[in-house]
Motif scaffolding. Structure first.
Motif, PDB file in Angstrom:
ATOM      1  N   TYR A 121      13.212  33.002 -36.298  1.00 19.73           N
ATOM      2  CA  TYR A 121      14.045  31.941 -35.730  1.00 19.73           C
ATOM      3  C   TYR A 121      15.100  31.497 -36.739  1.00 19.73           C
ATOM      4  O   TYR A 121      14.846  31.467 -37.955  1.00 19.73           O
ATOM      5  N   ASN A 131      16.766  28.579 -38.239  1.00 21.04           N
ATOM      6  CA  ASN A 131      16.428  27.157 -38.408  1.00 21.04           C
ATOM      7  C   ASN A 131      17.721  26.364 -38.652  1.00 21.04           C
ATOM      8  O   ASN A 131      18.181  26.237 -39.777  1.00 21.04           O
ATOM      9  N   ARG A 145      18.226  23.035 -37.686  1.00 25.22           N
ATOM     10  CA  ARG A 145      17.858  21.696 -38.145  1.00 25.22           C
ATOM     11  C   ARG A 145      16.337  21.615 -38.225  1.00 25.22           C
ATOM     12  O   ARG A 145      15.643  21.863 -37.264  1.00 25.22           O
ATOM     13  N   GLN A 146      15.841  21.283 -39.397  1.00 23.45           N
ATOM     14  CA  GLN A 146      14.395  21.257 -39.634  1.00 23.45           C
ATOM     15  C   GLN A 146      13.741  20.069 -38.915  1.00 23.45           C
ATOM     16  O   GLN A 146      14.222  18.933 -39.001  1.00 23.45           O
ATOM     17  N   ALA A 147      12.660  20.344 -38.199  1.00 23.47           N
ATOM     18  CA  ALA A 147      11.900  19.255 -37.591  1.00 23.47           C
ATOM     19  C   ALA A 147      11.335  18.365 -38.692  1.00 23.47           C
ATOM     20  O   ALA A 147      10.775  18.848 -39.679  1.00 23.47           O
ATOM     21  N   THR A 155      17.414  12.132 -40.503  1.00 23.81           N
ATOM     22  CA  THR A 155      18.661  11.935 -39.762  1.00 23.81           C
ATOM     23  C   THR A 155      19.369  10.652 -40.157  1.00 23.81           C
ATOM     24  O   THR A 155      20.538  10.463 -39.852  1.00 23.81           O
ATOM     25  N   GLN A 184      13.715  10.150 -38.854  1.00 22.07           N
ATOM     26  CA  GLN A 184      13.500  11.589 -38.997  1.00 22.07           C
ATOM     27  C   GLN A 184      13.729  12.282 -37.656  1.00 22.07           C
ATOM     28  O   GLN A 184      13.530  11.696 -36.589  1.00 22.07           O
ATOM     29  N   SER A 185      14.141  13.532 -37.734  1.00 21.47           N
ATOM     30  CA  SER A 185      14.333  14.325 -36.519  1.00 21.47           C
ATOM     31  C   SER A 185      12.971  14.647 -35.909  1.00 21.47           C
ATOM     32  O   SER A 185      12.113  15.234 -36.579  1.00 21.47           O
ATOM     33  N   PRO A 186      12.729  14.289 -34.633  1.00 24.21           N
ATOM     34  CA  PRO A 186      11.404  14.518 -34.041  1.00 24.21           C
ATOM     35  C   PRO A 186      11.137  15.968 -33.649  1.00 24.21           C
ATOM     36  O   PRO A 186       9.982  16.379 -33.553  1.00 24.21           O
ATOM     37  N   THR A 187      12.172  16.721 -33.397  1.00 19.68           N
ATOM     38  CA  THR A 187      11.956  18.090 -32.917  1.00 19.68           C
ATOM     39  C   THR A 187      12.657  19.153 -33.747  1.00 19.68           C
ATOM     40  O   THR A 187      12.172  20.271 -33.853  1.00 19.68           O
ATOM     41  N   GLY A 188      13.790  18.875 -34.298  1.00 17.38           N
ATOM     42  CA  GLY A 188      14.546  19.900 -35.002  1.00 17.38           C
ATOM     43  C   GLY A 188      15.274  20.806 -34.030  1.00 17.38           C
ATOM     44  O   GLY A 188      15.267  20.603 -32.810  1.00 17.38           O
ATOM     45  N   MET A 189      15.899  21.840 -34.573  1.00 17.58           N
ATOM     46  CA  MET A 189      16.636  22.799 -33.750  1.00 17.58           C
ATOM     47  C   MET A 189      16.464  24.198 -34.323  1.00 17.58           C
ATOM     48  O   MET A 189      16.897  24.497 -35.430  1.00 17.58           O
TER      49      MET A 189
END
Length: 260
Positions: A46, A48, A50-52, A56, A61-66
């Motif tokens: 994958y 990565n 944006r890291q979960a 932010t 913090q980012s809850p899921t990432g991308m």
């Protein structure tokens, strides 16, 4: 080139491989002792973006990432060792294994191979061999004075003599593996041991988890034609939808090219 095309291309490759596996299963529907294969898929690496759990904000913090997938691949073909149907042949030298285990045969290079095909024949010297002429192990020799051969469920081989009386001439043994799916197929209904299969455990039939022997029968292929046909249709549709994804991306790129 758009990454979507490469992702869809991996889907096409994977479905083509699965179709090859299905075709081989159907081709071997009448092969004695054949165990059907299935393709095992896995997703690829994958990207990565944006890291979960990444920051932010100072207190957020980012809850899921991308994470963007890069496709799929066939990582293995696994043999399914379900029991095949017993086909009665009334040939005394045909032997099927009811349960787990493999016959042992000696190859020309001196190594031992393993098979579920119990369609044995007599060589010019009276020894039991498979259809390719490989000697059954341990070796069994039927003397010319034998009127008939009897193979018990426990592998004991006896003969009736032409002048009357009976005589024991040997004992069939079968090999079991911790991981039979790890055996390597060689063709000619033979397999060989690999590090993944583990070392064979040689047993008397009917003991220690080994299957019993059935004289006068052969084990048919465990391929289910209807199931394979369903799998073929499913594979064809998956191949088509991946092709449509490539066509859709091509249309999007053509639109950009014509309107930018």
């Amino acid at each position: 080139m758009d990454a979507s095309m490469w992702v869809a291309k991996t889907g096409l490759d994977a479905q083509q491989t699965r179709m090859n596996v299905i075709s081989n299963n159907l081709a071997n529907v009448n092969t004695t002792g054949y165990k059907r294969d299935r393709a095992v898929f896995e997703d690829m690496l994958y990207q990565n973006v944006r890291q979960a759990g990444g920051q932010t904000d100072v207190n957020a913090q980012s809850p899921t990432g991308m994470m963007l997938g890069t496709g799929v691949r066939v990582v293995a073909t696994e043999k399914l060792h379900a029991q095949g149907n017993m086909v009665t042949t009334q040939n005394p030298l045909d032997v099927a294994i009811a349960g787990d285990g493999y016959f042992q045969v000696a190859r020309a290079d001196g190594t031992i191979a393993y098979s579920r095909d119990g369609g044995f024949k007599l060589s010019a010297t009276g020894q039991l061999v498979n259809a390719g002429g490989a000697l059954l192990q341990p070796a069994i020799t039927v003397p010319p004075t034998a009127a008939s051969v009897t193979i018990g469920r426990n592998g004991a081989v006896t003969i009736e003599l032409t002048g009357g009386g009976s005589q024991a001439i040997g004992q069939l043994q079968i090999a079991r593996f911790v991981n039979p799916s790890g055996l390597q197929s060689l063709g000619q209904n033979l397999m060989k041991e690999t590090p993944a299969s583990g070392t064979p455990q040689v047993l008397q039939p009917g003991q220690g988890g080994a299957g019993a022997l059935v004289q006068g029968s052969l084990e048919a292929s465990n391929v289910n034609v209807v199931e394979e046909m369903v799998n073929m249709i499913e594979t064809q549709r998956a191949y088509e939808i991946n092709s449509k994804a490539i066509s859709a991306v091509d249309g999007m790129l053509r639109f950009l090219n014509n309107n930018m």
